[in-house]
Design an enzyme around this catalytic site. Structure first.
Site, PDB file in Angstrom:
ATOM      1  N   HIS A   1      -5.266 -46.615   2.555  1.00  0.00           N
ATOM      2  CA  HIS A   1      -5.018 -47.695   3.519  1.00  0.00           C
ATOM      3  C   HIS A   1      -4.277 -47.213   4.759  1.00  0.00           C
ATOM      4  O   HIS A   1      -3.185 -47.698   5.057  1.00  0.00           O
ATOM      5  CB  HIS A   1      -4.196 -48.818   2.866  1.00  0.00           C
ATOM      6  CG  HIS A   1      -4.854 -49.473   1.696  1.00  0.00           C
ATOM      7  ND1 HIS A   1      -4.152 -50.256   0.790  1.00  0.00           N
ATOM      8  CD2 HIS A   1      -6.131 -49.487   1.273  1.00  0.00           C
ATOM      9  CE1 HIS A   1      -4.985 -50.709  -0.129  1.00  0.00           C
ATOM     10  NE2 HIS A   1      -6.196 -50.245   0.128  1.00  0.00           N
TER      11      HIS A   1
ATOM     12  N   GLY B   1     -15.293 -47.950   6.081  1.00  0.00           N
ATOM     13  CA  GLY B   1     -14.636 -48.088   4.788  1.00  0.00           C
ATOM     14  C   GLY B   1     -15.311 -49.067   3.847  1.00  0.00           C
ATOM     15  O   GLY B   1     -15.134 -48.981   2.624  1.00  0.00           O
TER      16      GLY B   1
ATOM     17  N   GLU C   1      -2.310 -53.628  -8.126  1.00  0.00           N
ATOM     18  CA  GLU C   1      -3.622 -54.016  -8.625  1.00  0.00           C
ATOM     19  C   GLU C   1      -3.878 -53.384  -9.971  1.00  0.00           C
ATOM     20  O   GLU C   1      -3.604 -52.206 -10.178  1.00  0.00           O
ATOM     21  CB  GLU C   1      -4.705 -53.569  -7.659  1.00  0.00           C
ATOM     22  CG  GLU C   1      -5.110 -54.680  -6.752  1.00  0.00           C
ATOM     23  CD  GLU C   1      -5.034 -54.261  -5.308  1.00  0.00           C
ATOM     24  OE1 GLU C   1      -5.147 -53.072  -5.038  1.00  0.00           O
ATOM     25  OE2 GLU C   1      -4.840 -55.153  -4.474  1.00  0.00           O
TER      26      GLU C   1
ATOM     27  N   TYR D   1     -14.816 -52.180  10.076  1.00  0.00           N
ATOM     28  CA  TYR D   1     -14.565 -53.627  10.241  1.00  0.00           C
ATOM     29  C   TYR D   1     -14.363 -54.002  11.713  1.00  0.00           C
ATOM     30  O   TYR D   1     -15.005 -54.911  12.229  1.00  0.00           O
ATOM     31  CB  TYR D   1     -13.350 -54.051   9.390  1.00  0.00           C
ATOM     32  CG  TYR D   1     -13.659 -53.915   7.924  1.00  0.00           C
ATOM     33  CD1 TYR D   1     -14.281 -54.954   7.238  1.00  0.00           C
ATOM     34  CD2 TYR D   1     -13.396 -52.743   7.231  1.00  0.00           C
ATOM     35  CE1 TYR D   1     -14.617 -54.821   5.896  1.00  0.00           C
ATOM     36  CE2 TYR D   1     -13.720 -52.600   5.885  1.00  0.00           C
ATOM     37  CZ  TYR D   1     -14.328 -53.644   5.235  1.00  0.00           C
ATOM     38  OH  TYR D   1     -14.677 -53.506   3.911  1.00  0.00           O
ATOM     39  N   GLY D   2     -13.438 -53.304  12.373  1.00  0.00           N
ATOM     40  CA  GLY D   2     -13.151 -53.660  13.760  1.00  0.00           C
ATOM     41  C   GLY D   2     -14.369 -53.522  14.650  1.00  0.00           C
ATOM     42  O   GLY D   2     -14.697 -54.416  15.451  1.00  0.00           O
TER      43      GLY D   2
ATOM     44  N   MET E   1     -11.775 -55.414  -2.373  1.00  0.00           N
ATOM     45  CA  MET E   1     -10.701 -56.400  -2.588  1.00  0.00           C
ATOM     46  C   MET E   1     -10.316 -56.999  -1.249  1.00  0.00           C
ATOM     47  O   MET E   1      -9.908 -56.289  -0.325  1.00  0.00           O
ATOM     48  CB  MET E   1      -9.496 -55.750  -3.260  1.00  0.00           C
ATOM     49  CG  MET E   1      -9.735 -55.508  -4.733  1.00  0.00           C
ATOM     50  SD  MET E   1      -8.378 -54.615  -5.494  1.00  0.00           S
ATOM     51  CE  MET E   1      -8.845 -52.959  -5.060  1.00  0.00           C
TER      52      MET E   1
ATOM     53  N   GLU F   1     -21.582 -43.714  15.453  1.00  0.00           N
ATOM     54  CA  GLU F   1     -20.974 -43.508  14.131  1.00  0.00           C
ATOM     55  C   GLU F   1     -21.163 -42.058  13.697  1.00  0.00           C
ATOM     56  O   GLU F   1     -22.286 -41.571  13.637  1.00  0.00           O
ATOM     57  CB  GLU F   1     -21.628 -44.462  13.122  1.00  0.00           C
ATOM     58  CG  GLU F   1     -21.306 -44.172  11.662  1.00  0.00           C
ATOM     59  CD  GLU F   1     -19.811 -44.173  11.356  1.00  0.00           C
ATOM     60  OE1 GLU F   1     -19.125 -45.155  11.687  1.00  0.00           O
ATOM     61  OE2 GLU F   1     -19.325 -43.163  10.793  1.00  0.00           O
TER      62      GLU F   1
ATOM     63  N   ASN G   1      -4.081 -55.451   0.371  1.00  0.00           N
ATOM     64  CA  ASN G   1      -5.170 -54.601   0.881  1.00  0.00           C
ATOM     65  C   ASN G   1      -5.522 -55.045   2.302  1.00  0.00           C
ATOM     66  O   ASN G   1      -5.530 -56.220   2.613  1.00  0.00           O
ATOM     67  CB  ASN G   1      -6.400 -54.727  -0.011  1.00  0.00           C
ATOM     68  CG  ASN G   1      -6.042 -54.691  -1.473  1.00  0.00           C
ATOM     69  OD1 ASN G   1      -5.313 -55.554  -1.938  1.00  0.00           O
ATOM     70  ND2 ASN G   1      -6.529 -53.715  -2.177  1.00  0.00           N
TER      71      ASN G   1
HETATM   72  P1  FDA Z   1     -13.074 -47.838   9.222  1.00  0.00           P
HETATM   73  O1  FDA Z   1     -12.432 -46.617   8.672  1.00  0.00           O
HETATM   74  O2  FDA Z   1     -13.646 -48.812   8.270  1.00  0.00           O
HETATM   75  O3  FDA Z   1     -14.260 -47.417  10.205  1.00  0.00           O
HETATM   76  C1  FDA Z   1     -14.124 -46.409  11.178  1.00  0.00           C
HETATM   77  C2  FDA Z   1     -15.481 -45.734  11.375  1.00  0.00           C
HETATM   78  O4  FDA Z   1     -15.416 -44.904  12.514  1.00  0.00           O
HETATM   79  C3  FDA Z   1     -15.902 -44.826  10.216  1.00  0.00           C
HETATM   80  O5  FDA Z   1     -17.211 -45.169   9.804  1.00  0.00           O
HETATM   81  C4  FDA Z   1     -15.838 -43.425  10.812  1.00  0.00           C
HETATM   82  O6  FDA Z   1     -16.808 -42.537  10.257  1.00  0.00           O
HETATM   83  C5  FDA Z   1     -16.097 -43.687  12.272  1.00  0.00           C
HETATM   84  N1  FDA Z   1     -15.543 -42.676  13.165  1.00  0.00           N
HETATM   85  C6  FDA Z   1     -14.318 -42.104  13.122  1.00  0.00           C
HETATM   86  N2  FDA Z   1     -14.139 -41.268  14.153  1.00  0.00           N
HETATM   87  C7  FDA Z   1     -15.284 -41.297  14.881  1.00  0.00           C
HETATM   88  C8  FDA Z   1     -15.702 -40.635  16.067  1.00  0.00           C
HETATM   89  N3  FDA Z   1     -14.896 -39.785  16.734  1.00  0.00           N
HETATM   90  N4  FDA Z   1     -16.954 -40.882  16.531  1.00  0.00           N
HETATM   91  C9  FDA Z   1     -17.774 -41.738  15.869  1.00  0.00           C
HETATM   92  N5  FDA Z   1     -17.420 -42.398  14.737  1.00  0.00           N
HETATM   93  C10 FDA Z   1     -16.176 -42.186  14.262  1.00  0.00           C
HETATM   94  N6  FDA Z   1      -9.196 -52.178   1.791  1.00  0.00           N
HETATM   95  C11 FDA Z   1      -9.193 -53.423   1.289  1.00  0.00           C
HETATM   96  O7  FDA Z   1      -8.837 -54.369   1.984  1.00  0.00           O
HETATM   97  N7  FDA Z   1      -9.600 -53.651   0.005  1.00  0.00           N
HETATM   98  C12 FDA Z   1      -9.990 -52.634  -0.820  1.00  0.00           C
HETATM   99  O8  FDA Z   1     -10.387 -52.869  -1.974  1.00  0.00           O
HETATM  100  C13 FDA Z   1      -9.957 -51.308  -0.312  1.00  0.00           C
HETATM  101  N8  FDA Z   1     -10.266 -50.243  -1.103  1.00  0.00           N
HETATM  102  C14 FDA Z   1     -10.384 -48.983  -0.538  1.00  0.00           C
HETATM  103  C15 FDA Z   1     -10.838 -47.914  -1.313  1.00  0.00           C
HETATM  104  C16 FDA Z   1     -11.042 -46.671  -0.739  1.00  0.00           C
HETATM  105  C17 FDA Z   1     -11.508 -45.512  -1.564  1.00  0.00           C
HETATM  106  C18 FDA Z   1     -10.789 -46.486   0.650  1.00  0.00           C
HETATM  107  C19 FDA Z   1     -11.014 -45.150   1.319  1.00  0.00           C
HETATM  108  C20 FDA Z   1     -10.329 -47.536   1.410  1.00  0.00           C
HETATM  109  C21 FDA Z   1     -10.120 -48.794   0.824  1.00  0.00           C
HETATM  110  N9  FDA Z   1      -9.671 -49.859   1.586  1.00  0.00           N
HETATM  111  C22 FDA Z   1      -9.607 -51.120   1.031  1.00  0.00           C
HETATM  112  C23 FDA Z   1      -9.283 -49.688   2.999  1.00  0.00           C
HETATM  113  C24 FDA Z   1     -10.340 -50.203   3.981  1.00  0.00           C
HETATM  114  O9  FDA Z   1     -11.612 -49.708   3.659  1.00  0.00           O
HETATM  115  C25 FDA Z   1      -9.914 -49.792   5.407  1.00  0.00           C
HETATM  116  O10 FDA Z   1      -8.657 -50.370   5.666  1.00  0.00           O
HETATM  117  C26 FDA Z   1     -10.898 -50.253   6.459  1.00  0.00           C
HETATM  118  O11 FDA Z   1     -12.186 -49.718   6.234  1.00  0.00           O
HETATM  119  C27 FDA Z   1     -10.430 -49.870   7.857  1.00  0.00           C
HETATM  120  O12 FDA Z   1     -11.262 -50.508   8.802  1.00  0.00           O
HETATM  121  P2  FDA Z   1     -11.369 -49.993  10.292  1.00  0.00           P
HETATM  122  O13 FDA Z   1     -12.281 -50.892  11.019  1.00  0.00           O
HETATM  123  O14 FDA Z   1     -10.002 -49.783  10.821  1.00  0.00           O
HETATM  124  O15 FDA Z   1     -12.009 -48.509  10.191  1.00  0.00           O
END
Ligand code: FDA
Length: 497
Positions: free
Chosen positions: A438, A109, A353, A15-16, A116, A35, A476
């Site tokens: 999370h 993610g 949930e 997301y970020g 959600m 990525e 979430n």
């Molecule tokens: P995010 O984790 O999305 O992205 C980081 C990326 O950086 C990844 O693609 C990773 O591979 C990459 N990366 C990491 N280290 C690296 C490196 N050294 N070099 C290159 N790439 C690298 N939230 C919500 O609001 N509603 C929901 O329904 C759910 N449900 C849910 C289910 C499941 C199973 C999970 C695992 C998570 C959720 N979440 C959720 C949480 C949500 O998905 C999570 O909070 C966000 O994806 C976080 O977003 P970010 O941008 O912080 O990082």
């Protein structure tokens, strides 16, 4: 390519990172996104890009030889199975006291999550991000994030009649009979598509147990929203299966970024050095924290401040199931996308949930993922002898979450004359208290960074992901991560570029 120079390098495509890439590109800046996971744009031998939860295969897990399903038992029997080691989509990353689930691939993610899309209640926002102006967030950035992500709510009339939400209606009935506020939870899943799935006119995804390992249809992941628009600018390039291992100052105020290219077995196939004018850390709470803590400790970025690695929380995640009476079946067909919750945050510190158990058979079980106000915060630190970053979360800290979740489920069980399921997380184990979906924090806003995510000791370095949020969002997290990134990048574009 090795030796390249880019204006902006973004680490991670969640997301970020996606918000940063789109807004910078729209401002006329060329962006390169790196990525570590796969692109997830090519079908496998079965014609599908993603596998489902009933038949996890090589695509399911990140570099494991055995699945590690969050719900790892059924009827007291372990359900994990052997799989080939592959750069699969879901990482179950194990620290001493907790397993942290994360998406791996272009879209982060958003590839694996339930979609959600919940905006915290405004009265709770001061505890979520104390240094951020709530009027701006609720007036501008939350609406912007919700619009770009494609957030919608289930049609209540359809909800009331469809077989695939029988389990959610049972959840509603039990919540209301115990006097708890019941709420519909918005989602980025295409609700019209789901209605057509139920009508049998399109290929099923949510109704075929797809979630956790990707959805082949229906879900608006970042691939369909922010990243599609970022690519359409022509200014954004993405390198999948590339992992950033180092960022260090270079001549002229720039940064040298070391990147490993990896194959689908995880082996490193090339190492590249790229020079970037600016670097955005968007590797997720754990990914960004691990990088920053190691780079500070090993001398690449020694000037990072002492808040780096601190303030990490699990958003109070805890899971449980309840055994219903035979007259309360929850349905053999369950939509894998949850659509409702029980809000007992104000009184009991828990938002639960009503989650599916999409096994394809009648289980008479109600299943819940609770987000609780767990106050414990952990710290990442560099273990020099082991050569890795560790997290000091303690398994016992989940007791606070269990106590808060019980404010809901003890009452419902007592009202309904029902009991907890004890067969979903082990042999006689009620609580799924070993994990989080999370992860939040580790480079907290206005502590490790300034109030807009700048790592001020190093001009041109920024944090723009879930690492900024101090451990809990009350709901979430991804809408808050997205909205905060929108706020921060607007300021950075206006003042730093
Ligand atoms: P995010 O984790 O999305 O992205 C980081 C990326 O950086 C990844 O693609 C990773 O591979 C990459 N990366 C990491 N280290 C690296 C490196 N050294 N070099 C290159 N790439 C690298 N939230 C919500 O609001 N509603 C929901 O329904 C759910 N449900 C849910 C289910 C499941 C199973 C999970 C695992 C998570 C959720 N979440 C959720 C949480 C949500 O998905 C999570 O909070 C966000 O994806 C976080 O977003 P970010 O941008 O912080 O990082």
């Amino acid at each position: 390519a090795d030796g390249a120079r880019v204006p902006v390098l973004v680490i991670g495509t969640g997301y970020g990172g996606s918000v940063a890439a789109l807004r910078l590109a729209q401002a006329g800046v060329d962006v390169h996104m790196v990525e570590m996971g796969m692109a997830w744009d090519t079908p496998g031998p079965d014609g599908k890009i993603f596998c489902n939860t009933r038949e996890p295969d090589y695509r399911s897990y990140w570099l494991r030889t055995r699945t590690k399903a969050p719900l790892n038992y059924f009827l007291g029997l372990p359900i994990d199975r052997d799989i080939p080691r592959h750069t699969g989509i879901l990482d179950a990353e194990e620290f001493g006291g907790i397993t942290v689930y994360q998406g791996r691939g272009v879209g982060g993610g958003s590839l694996v999550n339930g979609g959600m899309a919940v905006t915290p209640r405004r009265e709770n926002f001061g505890a979520v991000l104390p240094s951020v102006n709530a009027d701006e967030m609720y007036g501008v950035y939350y609406p912007r994030a919700n619009a770009e992500l494609g957030v919608g709510v289930v049609d209540p009339a359809w909800f009331d009649s469809t077989a695939c939400y029988q389990y959610a209606r049972v959840g509603r009935k039990h919540a209301q009979r115990s006097g708890f506020p019941f709420v519909f939870v918005p989602d980025v899943y295409d609700w019209d598509y789901m209605e057509r799935e139920a009508a049998g006119t399109v290929t099923r995804s949510a109704l075929a147990g797809e979630i956790l390992y990707g959805n082949n249809h229906g879900k608006r992941s970042l691939q369909q929203t922010y990243l599609a628009r970022a690519r359409a600018t022509g200014r954004v390039a993405i390198s999948p299966l590339h992992r950033v291992t180092s960022v260090a100052p270079a001549a002229g105020g720039r940064y040298t970024v070391v990147i490993e290219q990896i194959g689908t077995t995880g082996a490193v196939t090339a190492v590249k050095n790229v020079t970037a004018d600016r670097v955005f850390f968007a590797a997720g709470s754990v990914g960004t924290s691990k990088l920053l803590v190691r780079l500070k400790a090993t001398g690449a970025l020694p000037g990072l401040n002492g808040e780096v690695g601190r303030g990490w929380g699990d958003n109070g995640n805890v899971m449980c199931g309840r055994a219903n009476h035979m007259w309360d079946p929850t349905g053999a067909l369950q939509s894998a996308i949850p659509c409702c919750g029980i809000d007992n945050w104000a009184a009991g510190g828990a938002f639960a949930e009503v989650a599916p158990l999409p096994t394809g058979i009648e289980t008479y079980a109600s299943f819940y993922l609770s987000i609780t106000n767990n106050p414990n915060r952990a710290q990442f630190s560099w273990n020099a002898s082991a050569g890795k970053v560790e997290l000091n979360w303690q398994a016992a800290w989940k007791q606070a979450s269990i106590t808060m979740a019980k404010t809901i489920f003890d009452k419902i069980n007592s009202r309904e004359g029902t009991i907890y399921r004890t067969d979903l997380f082990g042999v006689y184990k009620i609580w799924g208290d070993h994990l989080t979906y999370h992860p939040l924090g580790g480079a907290v806003l206005n502590r490790a960074t300034d109030n807009y995510g700048r790592l001020t000791a190093y001009p041109g370095l920024y944090v723009i992901d879930g690492a900024l949020i101090p451990g809990n969002t009350t709901v979430n997290p991804f809408v808050t991560i997205t909205a905060l990134a929108e706020r921060n990048i607007e300021k950075i574009i206006a003042t730093d570029l």
